[in-house]
Scaffold this active site. Structure first.
Site, PDB file in Angstrom:
ATOM      1  CD  GLU A  74      -3.085  -0.344  -0.076  1.00 28.98           C
ATOM      2  OE1 GLU A  74      -2.996   0.062  -1.247  1.00 28.98           O
ATOM      3  OE2 GLU A  74      -3.753  -1.331   0.262  1.00 28.98           O
ATOM      4  CG  HIS A  92      -4.188   1.178   5.120  1.00 29.24           C
ATOM      5  ND1 HIS A  92      -5.548   1.335   4.950  1.00 29.24           N
ATOM      6  CD2 HIS A  92      -3.876   0.014   4.506  1.00 29.24           C
ATOM      7  CE1 HIS A  92      -6.021   0.306   4.259  1.00 29.24           C
ATOM      8  NE2 HIS A  92      -5.026  -0.511   3.987  1.00 29.24           N
ATOM      9  CG  HIS A  94      -7.519  -4.166   6.198  1.00 32.36           C
ATOM     10  ND1 HIS A  94      -7.031  -5.284   5.552  1.00 32.36           N
ATOM     11  CD2 HIS A  94      -7.039  -3.093   5.495  1.00 32.36           C
ATOM     12  CE1 HIS A  94      -6.275  -4.916   4.523  1.00 32.36           C
ATOM     13  NE2 HIS A  94      -6.261  -3.588   4.461  1.00 32.36           N
ATOM     14  CG  HIS A 154      -9.017  -1.598   1.417  1.00 28.45           C
ATOM     15  ND1 HIS A 154      -8.197  -1.365   0.337  1.00 28.45           N
ATOM     16  CD2 HIS A 154      -8.206  -1.985   2.421  1.00 28.45           C
ATOM     17  CE1 HIS A 154      -6.941  -1.625   0.670  1.00 28.45           C
ATOM     18  NE2 HIS A 154      -6.928  -1.997   1.940  1.00 28.45           N
TER      19      HIS A 154
END
Ligand SMILES: [Zn+2]
Length: 215
Positions: A74, A92, A94, A154
């Site tokens: 990513e 980031h 999930h 996502h």
């Protein structure tokens, strides 16, 4: 070792992200910028087992500068953030409630005034395959003027002046998403109006304070 302090911080916050349930295994990535260099978590390594020398260092153009492992898949998203904002750190994940909202909605409405800390309404970036320039562009657009965005089907991403601020923004984003989802299971959540949000901003800038008692 380049960016030794930043790479140590990635390990500390990676472990915190795993310990607090924000990240399962390697399903999340963090980065810190220092000048033209960026320390980023590697792909495929569970965040609770990171070691500083396993975290690659890249430059802002995406060239690998130091480290044996490849940067997280990513990383294009992280680079898109750094080249278009003043952010010094990106997180980031999930996380569960963030992903629930990102899978069902086009934005997270402000039902609690703490949403203002992330810029108010949190937008859901259009879906694109993970790791692609398309996803990076969609996230960059959703983040404009904000500290957080959700990624359709996502997860979520937050930015900050340092890793602690970006991490706390991720914790707040997850909390806001959890409040919304749980409220929705009870009834239709009331969304704060522009007027109500403006009043919060005004109060934050002009706190009343308490007069000191004269003894
Ligand atoms: Zn992801």
């Amino acid at each position: 070792m380049l960016l030794a302090e930043q790479r140590r911080l990635l390990c500390d916050y990676g472990r915190r992200a795993a310990a607090t349930g924000l990240v399962v295994g390697a399903a999340g990535n963090l980065s810190v910028r220092a000048g033209d260099l960026i320390a980023v978590t590697p792909g495929g390594v569970p965040l609770d087992r990171l070691e500083p020398d396993a975290c690659p260092v890249i430059d802002v153009e995406g060239y690998l500068v130091e480290g044996e492992l490849q940067p997280s898949s990513e990383t294009p998203m992280h680079l898109a953030v750094y080249t278009t904002t003043g952010a010094r750190a990106v997180v980031h994940t999930h996380s569960v409630f963030g992903t629930v909202v990102a899978t069902t909605m086009t934005e997270l409405p402000p039902v609690h005034y703490n949403a203002l800390l992330l810029g108010g309404v949190v937008k859901v970036a259009d879906y694109a395959t993970y790791g692609t320039p398309e996803l990076a562009a969609n996230v960059r657009a959703a983040l404009e003027g904000r500290q957080a965005a959700l990624l359709a089907n996502h997860g979520g991403v937050t930015i900050g002046d340092d890793l602690d601020k970006a991490f706390e923004a991720t914790r707040l984003l997850e909390w806001l998403c959890e409040v919304y989802v749980r409220a929705k299971s009870v009834g239709e959540p009331r969304v704060l109006t522009e007027e109500q949000l403006t009043a919060v901003v005004e109060r934050a800038f002009n706190p009343p304070g308490f007069p000191r008692r004269a003894d």
